[in-house]
Design an enzyme around this catalytic site. Structure first.
Site, PDB file in Angstrom:
ATOM      1  N   GLY A  47     109.466  21.779  20.455  1.00 48.70           N
ATOM      2  CA  GLY A  47     110.291  21.980  19.316  1.00 48.70           C
ATOM      3  C   GLY A  47     111.788  22.954  20.052  1.00 48.70           C
ATOM      4  O   GLY A  47     111.123  23.535  21.006  1.00 48.70           O
ATOM      5  N   GLN A  52     118.860  28.079  21.220  1.00 47.10           N
ATOM      6  CA  GLN A  52     118.149  28.718  22.720  1.00 47.10           C
ATOM      7  C   GLN A  52     118.536  28.622  23.336  1.00 47.10           C
ATOM      8  O   GLN A  52     118.592  28.925  24.832  1.00 47.10           O
ATOM      9  CB  GLN A  52     116.166  27.963  22.144  1.00 47.10           C
ATOM     10  CG  GLN A  52     115.627  28.210  21.281  1.00 47.10           C
ATOM     11  CD  GLN A  52     114.427  27.944  21.444  1.00 47.10           C
ATOM     12  OE1 GLN A  52     114.204  26.974  20.398  1.00 47.10           O
ATOM     13  NE2 GLN A  52     113.831  28.431  21.363  1.00 47.10           N
ATOM     14  N   CYS A  94     106.957  30.453  20.266  1.00 48.22           N
ATOM     15  CA  CYS A  94     108.506  30.330  20.598  1.00 48.22           C
ATOM     16  C   CYS A  94     109.145  29.952  21.759  1.00 48.22           C
ATOM     17  O   CYS A  94     108.249  31.488  22.940  1.00 48.22           O
ATOM     18  CB  CYS A  94     109.745  30.918  19.840  1.00 48.22           C
ATOM     19  SG  CYS A  94     111.089  30.715  19.943  1.00 48.22           S
ATOM     20  N   LEU A  95     109.796  29.385  22.825  1.00 49.03           N
ATOM     21  CA  LEU A  95     110.139  29.316  23.940  1.00 49.03           C
ATOM     22  C   LEU A  95     110.860  30.094  24.380  1.00 49.03           C
ATOM     23  O   LEU A  95     111.045  31.161  25.490  1.00 49.03           O
ATOM     24  CB  LEU A  95     110.647  28.129  24.768  1.00 49.03           C
ATOM     25  CG  LEU A  95     109.932  26.978  24.520  1.00 49.03           C
ATOM     26  CD1 LEU A  95     110.981  25.370  24.395  1.00 49.03           C
ATOM     27  CD2 LEU A  95     108.891  27.161  25.256  1.00 49.03           C
ATOM     28  N   HIS A 136     110.944  26.493  11.400  1.00 55.20           N
ATOM     29  CA  HIS A 136     111.091  27.185  12.432  1.00 55.20           C
ATOM     30  C   HIS A 136     112.363  26.936  13.602  1.00 55.20           C
ATOM     31  O   HIS A 136     113.322  28.059  13.495  1.00 55.20           O
ATOM     32  CB  HIS A 136     109.703  26.995  13.768  1.00 55.20           C
ATOM     33  CG  HIS A 136     110.186  28.073  14.474  1.00 55.20           C
ATOM     34  ND1 HIS A 136     108.826  28.769  15.122  1.00 55.20           N
ATOM     35  CD2 HIS A 136     110.610  27.576  15.950  1.00 55.20           C
ATOM     36  CE1 HIS A 136     109.147  29.762  15.988  1.00 55.20           C
ATOM     37  NE2 HIS A 136     110.457  28.914  16.858  1.00 55.20           N
ATOM     38  N   GLU A 137     112.747  25.895  13.691  1.00 52.14           N
ATOM     39  CA  GLU A 137     114.555  25.513  14.680  1.00 52.14           C
ATOM     40  C   GLU A 137     115.147  25.273  13.690  1.00 52.14           C
ATOM     41  O   GLU A 137     116.469  26.286  14.012  1.00 52.14           O
ATOM     42  CB  GLU A 137     113.574  23.729  14.942  1.00 52.14           C
ATOM     43  CG  GLU A 137     112.501  23.695  15.762  1.00 52.14           C
ATOM     44  CD  GLU A 137     112.328  24.594  17.151  1.00 52.14           C
ATOM     45  OE1 GLU A 137     113.425  25.051  17.392  1.00 52.14           O
ATOM     46  OE2 GLU A 137     111.013  24.776  17.690  1.00 52.14           O
ATOM     47  N   HIS A 140     116.822  28.532  14.128  1.00 52.87           N
ATOM     48  CA  HIS A 140     116.826  29.325  15.181  1.00 52.87           C
ATOM     49  C   HIS A 140     118.613  29.116  14.988  1.00 52.87           C
ATOM     50  O   HIS A 140     119.508  29.650  15.349  1.00 52.87           O
ATOM     51  CB  HIS A 140     116.394  28.575  16.735  1.00 52.87           C
ATOM     52  CG  HIS A 140     115.747  28.954  17.037  1.00 52.87           C
ATOM     53  ND1 HIS A 140     115.883  30.373  17.211  1.00 52.87           N
ATOM     54  CD2 HIS A 140     114.046  27.871  17.473  1.00 52.87           C
ATOM     55  CE1 HIS A 140     114.420  30.150  18.517  1.00 52.87           C
ATOM     56  NE2 HIS A 140     113.604  29.014  17.939  1.00 52.87           N
TER      57      HIS A 140
HETATM   58 NI    NI Z   1     111.103  28.858  18.505  1.00 50.51          NI
END
Ligand code: NI
Length: 165
Positions: A47, A52, A94-95, A136-137, A140
């Site tokens: 995701g 991000q 998480c990226l 989670h997204e 963000h």
């Molecule tokens: Ni993330």
């Protein structure tokens, strides 16, 4: 690729911005979603939120399939917790926090509303990994990160390690 996107890493303060709702469902939105999907696949993520990549609009892309062939785009997503009797514990990555996985507990029973890339409205009750990923997204988009769920001491340790990279 029309945009050159780069993933912001914790503790970059731009990850703390709250994204604004998408109002225009135009070609540039489609292009951004396509570029985000391309980047997400390249980085082996499941995701990615627009926040991000330093685009502060309420847009997320997800693909939780093992085959990596089922991209999903959620515009202006929001969810409501139906009951917190049922919780899901999942080791999240998480990226924007590369190299760290943390066990996070989230409600399992949610109703999700979103718009697709054309602005059509949808409602559904996701389950399992999709429920976790979408929460989670959405975090963000609200300037929240998975490290906010862990102890300040642990968070600080992760911050120091990432700043050294
Ligand atoms: Ni993330």
């Amino acid at each position: 690729m029309s945009n050159v996107l780069k993933i912001l890493k914790f503790p970059d303060p731009r990850l703390r911005k709250v994204a604004v709702p998408v109002e225009k469902f135009d070609k540039s939105l489609q292009n951004l979603a396509d570029d985000m999907l391309e980047l997400m696949y390249k980085e082996n993520g499941i995701g990615l939120a627009a926040t991000q990549v330093d685009r502060h609009i309420r847009l997320i892309v997800i693909d939780i399939s093992e085959e990596r062939d089922s991209p999903q785009i959620f515009v202006n997503p929001s969810f409501e917790v139906i009951s917190d009797d049922s919780m899901l514990s999942f080791e999240e990555g998480c990226l924007s926090v590369p190299g760290f996985n943390e066990e996070i507990v989230r409600p399992d029973n949610i109703v999700l509303r979103w718009q697709d890339i054309n602005g059509n409205e949808h409602i559904d009750s996701p389950s399992g990994l999709l429920t976790v990923c979408i929460q989670h997204e959405i975090d963000h988009l609200d300037g929240k990160l998975m490290v906010d769920y862990i102890s300040p001491m642990k968070r600080d340790r992760i911050k120091k390690k990432l700043l050294k990279k």
